[in-house]
Write an enzyme that holds these catalytic residues in place. Structure first.
Site, PDB file in Angstrom:
ATOM      1  N   VAL A   6     -64.159 -19.789   0.488  1.00 24.53           N
ATOM      2  CA  VAL A   6     -64.154 -20.429   1.803  1.00 24.53           C
ATOM      3  C   VAL A   6     -62.944 -21.341   1.995  1.00 24.53           C
ATOM      4  CG1 VAL A   6     -65.454 -21.932   3.360  1.00 24.53           C
ATOM      5  CG2 VAL A   6     -66.664 -20.372   1.853  1.00 24.53           C
ATOM      6  N   CYS A   7     -62.292 -21.239   3.181  1.00 30.64           N
ATOM      7  CA  CYS A   7     -61.278 -22.225   3.571  1.00 30.64           C
ATOM      8  C   CYS A   7     -61.353 -22.416   5.084  1.00 30.64           C
ATOM      9  CB  CYS A   7     -59.878 -21.803   3.135  1.00 30.64           C
ATOM     10  SG  CYS A   7     -59.153 -20.449   4.067  1.00 30.64           S
ATOM     11  N   GLY A   8     -60.430 -23.173   5.659  1.00 32.03           N
ATOM     12  CA  GLY A   8     -60.510 -23.522   7.076  1.00 32.03           C
ATOM     13  C   GLY A   8     -60.482 -22.338   8.019  1.00 32.03           C
TER      14      GLY A   8
END
Lengths: 91, 434
Positions: A6-8
């Site tokens: 997960v990232c932005g």
């Protein structure tokens, strides 16, 4: 087994996390499918383990049941292995 | 393209079929999302026109790229594949040993080159070769130029920065060096974790779009939206359209994710085989963990720079560049990390502020080179896309022979510069270690 990186935006950093984790899992001989996701949709995804960075683990904690593996250096296989192994053992 | 990559990696047949299908479905999702997002920009454009008599543009790479795929999809794919091959060859042969692995930025830059060349009437093989060579050169050069600053941020971690706002980061680093003191770091400032929601692109974008739409709706008045909103309340309609922009962006991101899911690991696999000693050049947020506070400081400074330039440029008879949240957050945040590394708090604030001006002024100049796409209400948002696009547009004005000569000369100069910086930086690194 399903793992979520997960990232932005779910584009770049999560892809790096995914590639690092894939290399580590291959070394460990663990079969898993790793998907990338952005922080908004991550909460609605099914996953056994979540891999992300510090900023996002704070945002996910409490709203998600899966264990969260928090990584500082995205490409460091040693760090990834060290943090991923306990999570795998607990499943 | 994904198919070739998967074949090259000798994957199983089921993986090859599913990977190829996912890539194609990803492209279709991308263009679907583009339709939704652009539809939501139509009323915005009408309001800006009625309110200020200007052309309103929200720079968002994802949007312009998705729109461009309709006309330039095939050319983009070929340029991207060629660019990747050129990047590997250069990393293998020159001292600038960087493999650009930020797939979406390669994809965006390939789109930009396809559009600029195509709009100038350069098509077919010439378009593919000229675009591919320049893409591969830029993808090798930018990580090399940023790397001396990047090393200081990551403490010599074994990766580089692969992000096409590198001009902004170099400017921010040099600004920090000139004005600040790196000892007074941003990381001593305590920021409430409540601000973490800013890191969520979709939330951030939708929120600012709602604010923008409502302000513009009030300025432009109810008549401006009459033909769109029909009988419904115009403020409510503006809010729904702002949220629709967020929805379109979310869909496009999902499409890009699906397209890249197979391609990037395939790229990495091939690159590792050919250039085992190269550094991977990765996406900007990989720097965020080294200075999380600098990211928020940089984002806010960059946004202020963008808003001030918007206010100044509008009356100058240019376009109204409404700050795109995606570029300001990622570019501004990364500029903050770079400015902080060379010049502490003051470096982060002033460096990012200048970045904010750059990513407002440059996209405005680029607009006129995008042919009919320049009429869209969105454009490329990062500094490197702008300067490369403008450069390519001038090259495309030459004849066929002239274009090839120009691309070869420009690429050779770029590679020479990248090699020089890499050699110098390697020496500096050796000295630091002694």
């Amino acid at each position: 087994m399903k793992i979520l990186a997960v990232c932005g935006n779910g584009l770049g950093s999560s892809m790096v996390l995914r590639m690092t984790a894939e290399a580590v899992l291959k070394d460990l001989g663990v079969k898993a499918s790793i998907k990338t996701a952005d922080i908004s949709s991550a909460k609605s995804e099914e996953a056994d383990i979540i891999i992300t960075s510090e900023q996002f683990s704070n945002m996910l904690t409490g709203s998600i049941d899966a264990p969260i593996v928090t990584v500082k250096n995205y490409v460091d296989r040693g760090e990834m292995k060290e943090k991923l192994e306990p999570a795998l053992a607990n499943l | 393209m994904a198919l070739i990559g998967l074949l090259a990696l000798k994957k199983e047949i089921t993986d090859i079929v599913s990977g190829t299908l996912k890539t194609i479905v990803g492209f279709l999702i991308l263009t679907g999302g583009a339709g939704i997002l652009v539809g939501a920009l139509d009323p915005l454009s009408a309001m800006v026109k009625d309110g200020f008599n200007l052309h309103g543009v929200v720079p968002t790479n994802e949007a312009i790229v998705a729109v461009a795929q309709d006309a330039f999809g095939a050319q983009t794919a070929i340029i991207m594949a060629l660019g990747f091959v050129v990047n590997i060859i250069l990393a293998r042969l020159t001292p600038a040993k960087f493999i650009f692995l930020t797939g979406h930025h390669l994809f965006f830059m390939a789109t930009l080159l396809a559009v600029v060349l195509g709009s100038a009437g350069v098509t077919g093989t010439n378009q593919a070769i000229l675009g591919g060579v320049l893409l591969g050169t830029i993808a090798t050069m930018m990580p090399a130029l940023v790397h001396p600053f990047m090393r200081k941020i990551t403490g010599n971690a074994p990766f580089a920065l692969g992000h096409f706002n590198s001009l902004g980061y170099i400017v921010s680093s040099l600004t920090g060096k000139a004005v600040g003191d790196k000892e007074k770091t941003t990381e001593d400032i305590k920021i409430s974790p409540k601000l973490d929601f800013l890191r969520d692109s979709i939330v951030m974008t939708t929120l600012t779009m709602i604010i923008m739409y409502v302000i513009l709706a009030i300025v432009a008045g109810p008549d401006s939206l009459k033909e769109f909103a029909g009988g419904s309340n115009y403020i409510m309609y503006a809010i729904v359209q702002a949220m629709t922009f967020g929805a379109g962006l979310a869909i496009i991101l999902m499409g890009v994710r699906m397209i890249l899911a197979e391609i990037v690991p395939a790229f990495q696999g091939i690159a590792l085989k050919v250039v085992p000693n190269a550094l991977p050049a990765l996406d900007a947020p990989t720097t965020f963990t080294f200075a999380p506070t600098a990211v928020l400081v940089g984002f806010i400074s960059s946004l202020i720079g963008g808003l001030i330039s918007m206010a100044i440029m509008g009356p100058l008879g240019l376009v109204l560049i409404i700050p795109g949240m995606v570029p300001h957050f990622f570019d501004g945040g990364t500029s903050g990390v770079f400015g902080n590394a060379t010049g502490g708090r003051r470096g982060a604030i002033i460096g990012s502020f200048i970045n904010g001006i750059l990513i407002t002024v440059l996209p405005a100049i680029l607009l006129s080179f995008l042919g009919s796409l320049g009429l869209a209400n969105t454009t490329f948002g990062d500094s490197d896309f702008a300067w490369v696009g403008i450069l390519m547009a001038y090259i495309a004005k030459l004849g066929v022979g002239g274009m090839y000569a120009a691309v070869i000369i420009v690429s050779a100069l770029f590679i020479a510069l990248a090699s020089y910086v890499s050699i110098k930086d390697k020496k500096a690194q050796v000295q630091e270690n002694e």
